[in-house]
Motif scaffolding. Structure first.
Motif, PDB file in Angstrom:
ATOM      1  N   HIS A  86       0.780  -0.518  -3.575  1.00 19.87           N
ATOM      2  CA  HIS A  86       0.618  -0.200  -2.055  1.00 19.87           C
ATOM      3  C   HIS A  86       1.678   0.765  -1.598  1.00 19.87           C
ATOM      4  O   HIS A  86       2.736   0.336  -1.404  1.00 19.87           O
ATOM      5  CB  HIS A  86       0.143  -1.099  -1.022  1.00 19.87           C
ATOM      6  N   CYS A 138      -3.290   3.269  -7.521  1.00 22.57           N
ATOM      7  CA  CYS A 138      -2.408   2.773  -6.399  1.00 22.57           C
ATOM      8  C   CYS A 138      -3.446   2.989  -5.173  1.00 22.57           C
ATOM      9  O   CYS A 138      -4.007   3.849  -4.927  1.00 22.57           O
ATOM     10  CB  CYS A 138      -0.850   3.686  -6.237  1.00 22.57           C
ATOM     11  N   ARG A 139      -2.964   2.212  -4.113  1.00 21.49           N
ATOM     12  CA  ARG A 139      -3.529   2.317  -2.840  1.00 21.49           C
ATOM     13  C   ARG A 139      -2.502   3.180  -1.968  1.00 21.49           C
ATOM     14  O   ARG A 139      -1.225   2.795  -1.803  1.00 21.49           O
ATOM     15  CB  ARG A 139      -3.746   1.230  -2.111  1.00 21.49           C
TER      16      ARG A 139
END
Length: 442
Positions: A396, A419-420
């Protein structure tokens, strides 16, 4: 002064016109102020252009990278690669020009910090592994196993020099190999004298051209089709002098070139990063590599880390092939190994192969950090398949970027890696100290 003239007392006076002296001093002061103003203007220009030119170029290169992930036909992909190469060349040219300007105006500073030289060497080598592989060249490093764990210096500028030397070596070499050698010349009283040497089997440089090789904008005539702007080696020379080092070149036309950088750096306390889980082993490990010096270098590093390693002999009985083989830069043309095998490759640590390869990998200059499920094999670390990159990240990430285009590109690039992403709002707000608005982001 008192004197006598024709029998009478007189006063002798002398006059000197200092008007020209005063005017000259005023002109010098005005010239000094003009030079200071010009230097200030140049500094402002560099600060502005370094950001304003590079920012849109980041956007161009990032968008091209994302475009390359989409479905394209063969002709479209060929056009895309041409644009990418041209954009990268333009970006490098602009960066070199800005660096030259910073050096000439005294704005380039050497910033010393503690760093791990082994990690810097590995990162530098990996950055050019694909470039070399695409040209069919063998690229590897042979690092002195007595290299200190931590040094005090400017790793950014050292790597900038190595980047330029490796890039030139690969660019001007069509067949053969490019080797990065790192030697510890002397280590006394906490001071280490190191030599980084980049050697290639390329076209070579004549003695007459070597005399001007480090001049600004000078290009080797025999390589005009591949030559750049002639700024890279000039920047290397300046950076070397700023770090009180020496650089030399040895070359013969048709026999390749060798560029050496020598620096004296202070040894700092610390240990190798990521090697805390390495456990000594009593079982011998064999090492195989395409060059004798690379085989010996790998053995030296494994021995330094407590692993009993020795070069693979020409003939090994089948009963002894139960030992682990560390295969550095493996080739499918080599004889198969019956026992467990660890493949080390700079570009793709674990590659598909028709041979049965154990799911382990190791670095060419030293072991990878990370735990190992088998204590008897602490010299190697588990590797996920290279095509499964997104599943290995899962992070994240907060992105802070004031350019809206680059912010969107970075966000999409990170999302493509699994990925966030959260993009920070870069709008200005009043200062905490009052109601006026800042000239910078708050």
């Amino acid at each position: 002064m008192p004197t006598r003239y024709q029998g009478e007392d007189a006063l002798l006076c002398a006059f000197h016109d200092v008007t020209s002296h005063i005017e000259g001093a005023a002109m010098l002061e005005q010239a000094r102020r003009s030079a200071a103003a010009a230097s200030e203007a140049k500094t402002l220009f560099l600060a502005t252009m370094s950001h304003e030119i590079r920012t849109p170029l980041y956007g161009v290169l990032g968008t091209l990278e994302l475009l390359g992930l989409t479905r394209l036909d063969a002709r479209q992909r060929e056009h895309l690669q041409t644009i990418q190469r041209s954009s990268s060349t333009l970006f490098q040219l602009i960066s070199d020009v800005l660096d030259i300007s910073k050096i000439e105006s005294g704005q380039m500073a050497i910033e010393s910090q503690a760093f791990c030289p082994l990690q810097m060497i590995e990162d530098t080598l990996h950055a050019y592994s694909v470039f070399a592989e695409n040209k069919g060249l063998l690229l590897y490093a042979c690092v002195d196993a007595t290299l200190p764990d931590q040094l005090l210096g400017d790793p950014v500028r050292i790597r900038q020099i190595l980047n330029n030397l490796l890039s030139n070596a690969i660019k001007f070499t069509d067949t053969g190999r490019v080797v990065l050698r790192v030697r510890v010349l002397e280590c006394v009283d906490g001071q280490a004298s190191l030599e980084w040497q980049v050697t290639d089997s390329g076209i070579g440089i004549s003695p007459a051209q070597q005399e001007r090789l480090f001049d600004t904008f000078y290009q080797v005539r025999d390589a005009s089709s591949e030559a750049g702007a002639g700024l890279g080696l000039a920047i290397c020379r300046w950076l070397t002098e700023m770090m009180n080092g020496q650089m030399r070149v040895v070359s013969e036309p048709g026999l390749g070139s060798s560029f050496s950088l020598r620096l004296g750096l202070k040894v700092m306390p610390g240990s190798l990063e990521g090697c805390a889980d390495i456990l000594p082993t009593t079982q011998a490990v064999y090492v195989r590599a395409p060059a004798v010096e690379l085989t010996q270098s790998t053995c030296d590093w494994l021995n330094r880390l407590g692993v009993v390693a020795k070069p693979l002999p020409a003939f090994v009985e089948e009963s002894r092939q139960a030992s682990l083989l560390v295969d550095v830069l493996p080739s499918d043309s080599l004889p198969a190994w019956a026992g467990p095998e660890s493949c080390a490759s700079a570009a793709s640590p674990l590659r598909p192969s028709h041979r049965k390869v154990a799911p382990w990998m190791c670095m060419m200059c030293g072991p990878l950090p990370g735990p190992s499920p088998d204590p008897a094999r602490k010299t190697i670390a588990p590797a996920a398949p290279e095509c499964d990159l997104s599943s290995r990240l899962g992070l994240h990430i907060l992105v802070a970027e004031d350019n809206a285009i680059n912010q969107a590109i970075i966000k999409e690039q990170l999302e493509a890696l699994g990925c966030r992403v959260t993009a920070a709002s870069m709008a200005k707000k009043p200062c905490s100290s009052g109601s006026r608005r800042c000239s910078t982001w708050c």
